[in-house]
Design a protein around this motif. Structure first.
Motif, PDB file in Angstrom:
ATOM      1  N   HIS A   1      -5.539   1.000  -7.203  1.00  0.00           N
ATOM      2  CA  HIS A   1      -4.725   0.439  -8.291  1.00  0.00           C
ATOM      3  C   HIS A   1      -5.589  -0.581  -9.030  1.00  0.00           C
ATOM      4  O   HIS A   1      -6.364  -1.296  -8.391  1.00  0.00           O
ATOM      5  CB  HIS A   1      -3.471  -0.231  -7.705  1.00  0.00           C
ATOM      6  CG  HIS A   1      -2.420  -0.495  -8.739  1.00  0.00           C
ATOM      7  ND1 HIS A   1      -1.580   0.474  -9.221  1.00  0.00           N
ATOM      8  CD2 HIS A   1      -2.100  -1.639  -9.408  1.00  0.00           C
ATOM      9  CE1 HIS A   1      -0.776  -0.055 -10.128  1.00  0.00           C
ATOM     10  NE2 HIS A   1      -1.071  -1.336 -10.265  1.00  0.00           N
ATOM     11  N   PRO A   2      -5.490  -0.636 -10.388  1.00  0.00           N
ATOM     12  CA  PRO A   2      -6.371  -1.558 -11.122  1.00  0.00           C
ATOM     13  C   PRO A   2      -6.309  -2.988 -10.564  1.00  0.00           C
ATOM     14  O   PRO A   2      -5.212  -3.545 -10.420  1.00  0.00           O
ATOM     15  CB  PRO A   2      -5.825  -1.525 -12.555  1.00  0.00           C
ATOM     16  CG  PRO A   2      -4.934  -0.332 -12.633  1.00  0.00           C
ATOM     17  CD  PRO A   2      -4.560   0.095 -11.247  1.00  0.00           C
ATOM     18  N   LEU A   3      -7.477  -3.535 -10.274  1.00  0.00           N
ATOM     19  CA  LEU A   3      -7.512  -4.871  -9.657  1.00  0.00           C
ATOM     20  C   LEU A   3      -6.962  -5.943 -10.577  1.00  0.00           C
ATOM     21  O   LEU A   3      -6.383  -6.932 -10.120  1.00  0.00           O
ATOM     22  CB  LEU A   3      -8.948  -5.225  -9.247  1.00  0.00           C
ATOM     23  CG  LEU A   3      -9.415  -4.619  -7.930  1.00  0.00           C
ATOM     24  CD1 LEU A   3     -10.876  -4.959  -7.666  1.00  0.00           C
ATOM     25  CD2 LEU A   3      -8.527  -5.081  -6.766  1.00  0.00           C
ATOM     26  N   GLN A   4      -7.115  -5.747 -11.901  1.00  0.00           N
ATOM     27  CA  GLN A   4      -6.623  -6.788 -12.817  1.00  0.00           C
ATOM     28  C   GLN A   4      -5.089  -6.840 -12.857  1.00  0.00           C
ATOM     29  O   GLN A   4      -4.517  -7.769 -13.410  1.00  0.00           O
ATOM     30  CB  GLN A   4      -7.223  -6.633 -14.226  1.00  0.00           C
ATOM     31  CG  GLN A   4      -6.764  -5.430 -15.018  1.00  0.00           C
ATOM     32  CD  GLN A   4      -7.619  -4.201 -14.735  1.00  0.00           C
ATOM     33  OE1 GLN A   4      -8.272  -4.103 -13.705  1.00  0.00           O
ATOM     34  NE2 GLN A   4      -7.621  -3.243 -15.653  1.00  0.00           N
TER      35      GLN A   4
ATOM     36  N   ARG B   1       2.177   1.108 -14.911  1.00  0.00           N
ATOM     37  CA  ARG B   1       2.064  -0.299 -15.305  1.00  0.00           C
ATOM     38  C   ARG B   1       2.795  -1.200 -14.309  1.00  0.00           C
ATOM     39  O   ARG B   1       3.749  -1.889 -14.640  1.00  0.00           O
ATOM     40  CB  ARG B   1       2.590  -0.478 -16.725  1.00  0.00           C
ATOM     41  CG  ARG B   1       1.638   0.171 -17.760  1.00  0.00           C
ATOM     42  CD  ARG B   1       2.053  -0.107 -19.182  1.00  0.00           C
ATOM     43  NE  ARG B   1       2.404  -1.506 -19.413  1.00  0.00           N
ATOM     44  CZ  ARG B   1       1.520  -2.496 -19.532  1.00  0.00           C
ATOM     45  NH1 ARG B   1       0.228  -2.233 -19.441  1.00  0.00           N
ATOM     46  NH2 ARG B   1       1.926  -3.728 -19.733  1.00  0.00           N
ATOM     47  N   SER B   2       2.336  -1.145 -13.058  1.00  0.00           N
ATOM     48  CA  SER B   2       2.912  -2.001 -12.012  1.00  0.00           C
ATOM     49  C   SER B   2       1.935  -3.116 -11.684  1.00  0.00           C
ATOM     50  O   SER B   2       0.717  -2.915 -11.722  1.00  0.00           O
ATOM     51  CB  SER B   2       3.131  -1.206 -10.715  1.00  0.00           C
ATOM     52  OG  SER B   2       4.076  -0.190 -10.908  1.00  0.00           O
TER      53      SER B   2
ATOM     54  N   ALA C   1       0.803  -1.226   0.000  1.00  0.00           N
ATOM     55  CA  ALA C   1       0.000   0.000   0.000  1.00  0.00           C
ATOM     56  C   ALA C   1       0.842   1.286   0.000  1.00  0.00           C
ATOM     57  O   ALA C   1       0.607   2.170  -0.832  1.00  0.00           O
ATOM     58  CB  ALA C   1      -0.979  -0.023   1.155  1.00  0.00           C
ATOM     59  N   PRO C   2       1.840   1.425   0.895  1.00  0.00           N
ATOM     60  CA  PRO C   2       2.555   2.700   0.964  1.00  0.00           C
ATOM     61  C   PRO C   2       3.314   3.075  -0.309  1.00  0.00           C
ATOM     62  O   PRO C   2       3.570   4.251  -0.543  1.00  0.00           O
ATOM     63  CB  PRO C   2       3.553   2.486   2.116  1.00  0.00           C
ATOM     64  CG  PRO C   2       3.040   1.319   2.872  1.00  0.00           C
ATOM     65  CD  PRO C   2       2.293   0.476   1.901  1.00  0.00           C
ATOM     66  N   ILE C   3       3.672   2.099  -1.138  1.00  0.00           N
ATOM     67  CA  ILE C   3       4.455   2.460  -2.322  1.00  0.00           C
ATOM     68  C   ILE C   3       3.586   2.640  -3.579  1.00  0.00           C
ATOM     69  O   ILE C   3       4.062   3.066  -4.616  1.00  0.00           O
ATOM     70  CB  ILE C   3       5.550   1.416  -2.614  1.00  0.00           C
ATOM     71  CG1 ILE C   3       4.915   0.038  -2.761  1.00  0.00           C
ATOM     72  CG2 ILE C   3       6.653   1.389  -1.588  1.00  0.00           C
ATOM     73  CD1 ILE C   3       5.547  -0.674  -3.881  1.00  0.00           C
ATOM     74  N   ALA C   4       2.288   2.331  -3.444  1.00  0.00           N
ATOM     75  CA  ALA C   4       1.424   2.325  -4.629  1.00  0.00           C
ATOM     76  C   ALA C   4       1.369   3.695  -5.299  1.00  0.00           C
ATOM     77  O   ALA C   4       1.377   3.795  -6.528  1.00  0.00           O
ATOM     78  CB  ALA C   4       0.029   1.862  -4.255  1.00  0.00           C
ATOM     79  N   ALA C   5       1.329   4.774  -4.518  1.00  0.00           N
ATOM     80  CA  ALA C   5       1.192   6.112  -5.075  1.00  0.00           C
ATOM     81  C   ALA C   5       2.375   6.463  -5.981  1.00  0.00           C
ATOM     82  O   ALA C   5       2.207   7.119  -7.012  1.00  0.00           O
ATOM     83  CB  ALA C   5       1.068   7.123  -3.946  1.00  0.00           C
TER      84      ALA C   5
END
Ligand code: TXA
Ligand code: MG
Length: 331
Positions: free
Chosen positions: A260-263, A247-248, A238-242
């Protein structure tokens, strides 16, 4: 060569009897099997897998008694472990007696044996007059397969048949245990059978190999199980998502990353269950790798029991990409 997938035991038996290699299901991961008593079949396994000949194979037998024709002695603690965990996800390194071809274990003094529990593999072994040498059915250093489709993706065109036994229940490779000169158990690869479980059965502390373990168990290579997409390990996603590139991919332990896109995410166990997470580990890596993203972030699991074995696989899977992933994050 055409590669078929099916559940035709007779076809698998015919091919194996003719020194061909066949992918087979086990309760850990799929194996790439061949007649362990045939130098031709052993050579074919190494060739198909692109595996160096110094990395020895595990010999699969239908039951405990079936190891005796191939070993010179049985350490006491090996007997305790075999009685407790066979059939199951445990591999024992036992002193060979020279009956099996040296190519199966690169002429080392010990041979690796396992009695697998998967019913299809059991049926196969019971009907064959020889044991099966089988490494995991992936190309050398790549992600191990836990479904017939994973095997097909990596070995199609190279083998005639994949015997389909469904999803592998445990999902990571067997625990590999050897014995030192004093007969003490040494764990060369962590797995579903945890250090605590081994200690409970043997009644003594189990040892972990020294730093130069690669010499004792050649397969303990630092780089292994790698996806084609760069892989970066994180304590929490979670903390690094921003800051992560668009395209991660995220391999999450129990909860997806918000926003973040669930797929582009794969959750290993919504219950936070370590066994379920281990069973889904390679499947999650295969899934995210197929999306051709720029980078995959994988959360480390709680480092206890089966979680430690899964973390070991993640660390080896990420080893190839350590510097590359760091560059992607900072640019
Ligand atoms: O769960 C499993 O163990 C799966 C299924 C198919 O049974 N097999 C598997 O095989 O993972 P493989 O070849 O991918 O890994 C075998 C490991 C390697 O780390 C290898 O170096 C070690 O066992 N090993 C095999 N024979 C050995 C020996 N004689 N001495 C030391 N290490 C050995
Ligand atoms: Mg392997």
């Amino acid at each position: 060569m055409q590669t078929d997938i099916g559940n035709n035991l007779t076809r698998a038996i015919e091919l194996l009897t003719n020194n061909q290699v066949v992918a087979v299901p086990t309760e850990t991961v799929y194996g790439l099997a061949g007649n362990a008593t045939s130098p031709t079949a052993i050579q074919a396994i190494f060739k198909v897998k692109n595996r160096p000949s110094w990395n020895p194979l595990i010999v699969h037998v239908p039951h405990f008694q079936a190891v005796f024709p191939y070993i010179s002695e049985l350490p006491d603690k090996a007997k305790l472990l075999a009685d407790a965990f066979w059939p199951g996800p445990l591999t024992l390194l036992l002193p060979g007696n020279g009956v099996l071809p040296g190519a199966v274990n690169n002429y080392l003094p010990k041979v690796a044996f396992r009695v697998p529990a998967h019913p299809v593999m059991q049926a196969l072994l019971q009907q064959l007059p020889f044991p099966l040498a089988a490494p995991s059915a992936n190309v050398y250093k790549r992600i191990s397969p836990t479904t017939a489709a994973h095997v097909y993706k990596s070995l199609a065109g190279k083998i005639p048949y994949i015997l389909d036994g469904g999803n592998c229940g445990y999902g990571i490779e067997s625990t590999v245990v050897g014995f030192d000169t004093a007969g003490q158990p040494v764990v060369y690869r962590q797995g579903i059978i945890t250090l605590q479980a081994l200690e409970a059965v043997t009644g003594c502390p189990v040892l972990l190999p020294e730093k130069d373990a690669a010499k004792a168990s050649p397969g303990m290579a630092t780089v292994h199980y790698a996806p084609f997409t760069p892989l970066q390990l994180v304590l929490q996603a979670a903390p690094i998502a921003a800051e992560a590139p668009a395209r991660s991919g995220f391999l999450c332990f129990s909860r997806p990353v918000q926003g973040h896109p669930l797929q582009h995410q794969f959750v290993l166990s919504t219950q936070g269950d370590l066994h379920e997470a281990a069973a889904n580990l390679y499947r999650g890596l295969h899934y995210l790798d197929e999306l051709n993203l720029d980078i995959i972030f994988a959360e480390l699991l709680p480092d206890t029991g089966v979680g430690a074995a899964a973390n070991d696989r993640l660390q080896r899977a990420a080893a190839m990409y350590q510097s590359q992933a760091a560059t992607l994050i900072t640019t």
